[in-house]
Design an enzyme around this catalytic site. Structure first.
Site, PDB file in Angstrom:
ATOM      1  N   CYS A 164       3.366   3.249   6.193  1.00 45.85           N
ATOM      2  CA  CYS A 164       4.001   3.134   4.880  1.00 45.85           C
ATOM      3  C   CYS A 164       2.996   3.162   3.736  1.00 45.85           C
ATOM      4  O   CYS A 164       3.312   3.638   2.657  1.00 45.85           O
ATOM      5  CB  CYS A 164       4.919   1.924   4.804  1.00 45.85           C
ATOM      6  SG  CYS A 164       4.093   0.339   4.853  1.00 45.85           S
ATOM      7  N   HIS A 177       5.256  -4.222   2.682  1.00 43.40           N
ATOM      8  CA  HIS A 177       5.871  -2.941   2.399  1.00 43.40           C
ATOM      9  C   HIS A 177       5.260  -2.373   1.117  1.00 43.40           C
ATOM     10  O   HIS A 177       4.970  -3.111   0.193  1.00 43.40           O
ATOM     11  CB  HIS A 177       7.383  -3.128   2.253  1.00 43.40           C
ATOM     12  CG  HIS A 177       8.108  -1.842   2.043  1.00 43.40           C
ATOM     13  ND1 HIS A 177       7.911  -0.744   2.850  1.00 43.40           N
ATOM     14  CD2 HIS A 177       9.031  -1.479   1.126  1.00 43.40           C
ATOM     15  CE1 HIS A 177       8.685   0.235   2.422  1.00 43.40           C
ATOM     16  NE2 HIS A 177       9.367  -0.179   1.379  1.00 43.40           N
TER      17      HIS A 177
END
Lengths: 318, 402
Positions: A91, A168
């Site tokens: 990510c 994230h």
């Protein structure tokens, strides 16, 4: 098992070298210590901001009707580069590429990434994410920044909460006059309204402040990295020798840290233990050795007590 | 890429003989491990032979969260204690999406005191519980959870050294009691709750409690079960700091500092100063263990490193030659203070604790007692004992050198 993505650290030096090794030219990252538009403005030309936070958060992420702030722009999923996230550990790289792939007008992203963009821009977002996770080049470069793990013991368990927090990464960038939030876990890019590159520092700080305000103050842990033009290029243009020297020094520090990151320290650590034991024996004989071990145990107890009391260090993943 | 299992434990497969009723579960003698690992956010449920690599499982099931259940086949928790007889500890892996199932028998040493071979110790149950929850998609802190089953009194009458013995088991079967008792298991999962209808296999015993481990409140045995469970739980807690190879055999973990506690910067930096004062030529030994790029970056021509390719051997030698004593000292101190070195100490400690002592000591030329293995057999030392043996080995090696 060649398809694995390792976690990499969220660090301006790691990210800068990573995109350079992918062929991107004259772009760097800067860690932002404050949420201050003027700090961002000094980095112009600024291409985007990478926001990193602990995930999941204490708040619902988005509802069926839409995101917590801004609006889904489903048309933009096709027209700009937006990829659905398919692999957790990728990510960070995905967030970086989300910005770069929409800046091909302003930035030389190199032939590999240009080809990749050309190939994937025709695909729907979920296949772009898939294509990204399947790219050998991007994966290899990404993995080359993972920490060296000489002992991947097959029976080793995932260790304790200290390394287990999941983070994230999302990107904010102005594209075609609109401030977009590009988050691979969302169904579409999120529009935060019209925004010129000049307005971007002010606008993105507004959005981020609203975002952070939504979380419980103790819950949210975040980190902000700006993606901007290589500061050395500007220093050269303005003949700012002081800035240039400072930035060159920073580059060297990054290279140094990256080299240590990849290093297998077993041999070095072995030499250090030997030298310390030898020194302790020389100083105080067996008694000195025993005292050293005893003090080590005290240090361990103190560290464990401190860890139970507070959070301890946080490692970046995702 | 290697696999980092979330949990590993000794277990064998069972063959389910469906050719006759009641079905018969026959434990296969092969020694093995059940282990779970996570890849791309999906849990893999694997079984391998004891001697095989984790990367080479005989059974590798990709589990969809909540689809699988991993529950004990436990006659005790049923309303009819006599319902089924087994002579081993069996767990069953089932799926809500299909009637497929896999049975495993635990191969760790039974903790039972009354020779009840089906007795599931709190640790057995904890392992099952952790696996089950992992299959539900929960995040489980395995180390922590297992540690929570450790920290109480041990039973004095049990010899710790037995922990690691493999259990033998001839046979397992669910049989005899085929009569209906569908109405009695009010606390258990209803028929079909896990897809397959267990009764068809003669595993009557599952009904009352196995599915979701809920004992039937209407049954007279339930209250005793609860207090039994607590008592058994407290009684059979064992010093098992972990389940990985190196740790299993050692009883309660020995409190011993980690390398990072033995080598804080204050000590290592002082040692570098001492060496620089007494035997400056020895600093080069340390430099030889650093990445070449770091030497070049510290030298008089840092541009010889381009950031991508390793610098040439010549560039490294030139850089090393250009370093003054002060520059060497400050380079080594910088590395000793770096977060990367401290992370590496953490990894090295973990590797020692997890059974890596024999190979690490060998690689570093450190003479550790009994090669780093337990005196009783082929298991590497684990936990604090392994770190202690390592540091003691360093002491011996340093002394022998003189």
């Amino acid at each position: 098992m060649s398809g694995g993505w390792n976690t990499i650290e969220s660090d301006a030096g790691v990210f800068t070298s990573l995109i350079e090794n992918l062929g991107v030219k004259d772009v760097q990252f800067e860690e932002l210590l404050t949420l201050d538009p003027s700090e961002l403005a000094t980095l112009q030309p600024l291409y985007g901001v990478i926001f990193l936070f602990k995930y999941p958060t204490d708040q619902p992420y988005s509802s069926a009707s839409g995101p917590q702030d801004g609006t889904f722009d489903h048309d933009a999923s096709q027209s700009i580069f937006f990829a659905a996230q398919t692999i957790q550990n990728a990510c960070a790289t995905q967030a970086l590429l989300s910005v770069l792939m929409n800046k091909q007008q302003d930035v030389d992203i190199g032939s590999h990434l240009s080809d990749f963009r050309e190939f994937t821009i025709e695909l729907p977002p979920e296949f772009r994410g898939e294509a990204l996770s399947n790219s050998d080049l991007i994966r290899e470069v990404h993995n080359s920044f993972a920490r060296s793990t000489p002992f991947a013991d097959e029976t080793q368990q995932q260790r304790s909460a200290e390394a287990e927090d999941v983070f994230h990464f999302i990107a904010y960038t102005p594209v075609n006059g609109v401030l977009y939030e590009l988050d691979g876990l969302q169904p579409a890019p999120i529009s935060h309204g019209a925004c010129t590159p000049e307005e971007f520092p002010t606008r993105v700080v507004d959005v981020l402040q609203r975002r952070i305000a939504r979380y419980d103050a103790t819950e949210i842990r975040f980190n902000l990295l700006a993606m901007c033009r290589d500061l050395r290029a500007r220093a050269r243009e303005f003949g700012d020798d002081e800035l240039l020297a400072r930035e060159e020094r920073k580059r060297k520090d990054w290279l140094f840290e990256n080299a240590l990151r990849r290093h297998n320290f077993v041999g070095f650590a072995g030499e250090v233990v030997k030298a310390v034991v030898e020194e302790k024996l020389k100083e105080g004989g067996e008694e000195g050795y025993d005292k050293w071990v005893k003090e080590g145990l005290e240090r361990r107890k103190a560290a464990e007590k401190a860890r139970r009391a507070g959070d301890g260090d946080v490692e970046m993943g995702g | 890429m290697s696999i980092q299992p979330l949990i590993t434990f000794k277990a064998g497969q069972c063959e389910l003989d469906t050719s006759r009723r009641p079905y018969k579960a026959k434990p296969l003698p092969e020694l093995g491990y059940v282990y779970l690992y996570s890849e791309d956010d999906l849990i893999h449920f694997c079984w391998r032979k004891r001697d095989d690599e984790a990367t080479n499982p005989e059974l590798d099931l990709v589990m969809i969260p909540t689809d699988g259940s991993f529950l004990p086949y436990d006659p005790k928790s049923t309303p009819q204690p006599s319902a089924a007889k087994t002579n081993g500890r069996i767990y069953s892996l089932k799926f809500s999406s299909s009637s497929q199932r896999y049975l495993f028998w635990l191969q760790s040493k039974s903790q039972a005191r009354n020779n009840d071979p089906t007795y599931l110790s709190p640790r057995d149950r904890k392992i099952g519980d952790i696996v089950h929850r992992l299959l539900q998609g929960e995040e489980v802190d395995v180390t922590d959870e297992l540690a929570s089953v450790n920290n109480t009194d041990r039973r004095p009458d049990v010899d710790d050294d037995d922990d690691d013995d493999d259990e033998t088991m001839e046979d397992v079967e669910g049989h005899h009691n085929q009569h209906e008792h569908r109405g009695t298991g009010s606390g258990g999962a209803g028929p079909g709750a896990t897809g397959g209808d267990v009764r068809e296999e003669g595993e009557n015993s599952r009904e009352g409690g196995a599915d979701g481990a809920r004992a039937a409140p209407s049954s007279s045995s339930a209250p005793t079960d609860a207090s039994d469970a607590v008592r058994n739980f407290l009684e059979s807690l064992r010093g098992q700091p972990g389940l990985s190879g190196g740790q299993q055999a050692q009883g309660i973990d020995k409190p011993y500092p980690h390398l990072s506690h033995l080598l804080p910067t204050s000590i290592t930096v002082a040692v570098i100063d001492a060496i620089a004062a007494n035997a400056p030529e020895r600093l080069d030994t340390f430099l030889n263990f650093l990445p070449p790029a770091v030497i070049v970056l510290a030298g008089n021509n840092p541009d010889a490193f381009d950031g991508k390719n390793d610098p040439s051997a010549q560039a490294v030698e030139e850089a090393k030659a250009s370093l003054s004593l002060e520059a060497k000292k400050s380079l080594l101190k910088k590395v000793l203070r770096s977060p990367q070195f401290h992370q590496a100490l953490g990894t090295l400690t973990q590797a020692l604790r997890d059974g890596g002592l024999p190979s690490i000591a060998d690689a570093l030329g450190i003479n550790v007692e009994n090669g780093g293995y337990l005196s009783s057999g082929g298991m590497p030392l684990g936990g604090g004992q392994a770190v202690e043996a390592f540091v003691e080995g360093v002491k011996k090696t340093v002394k022998d050198k003189k």
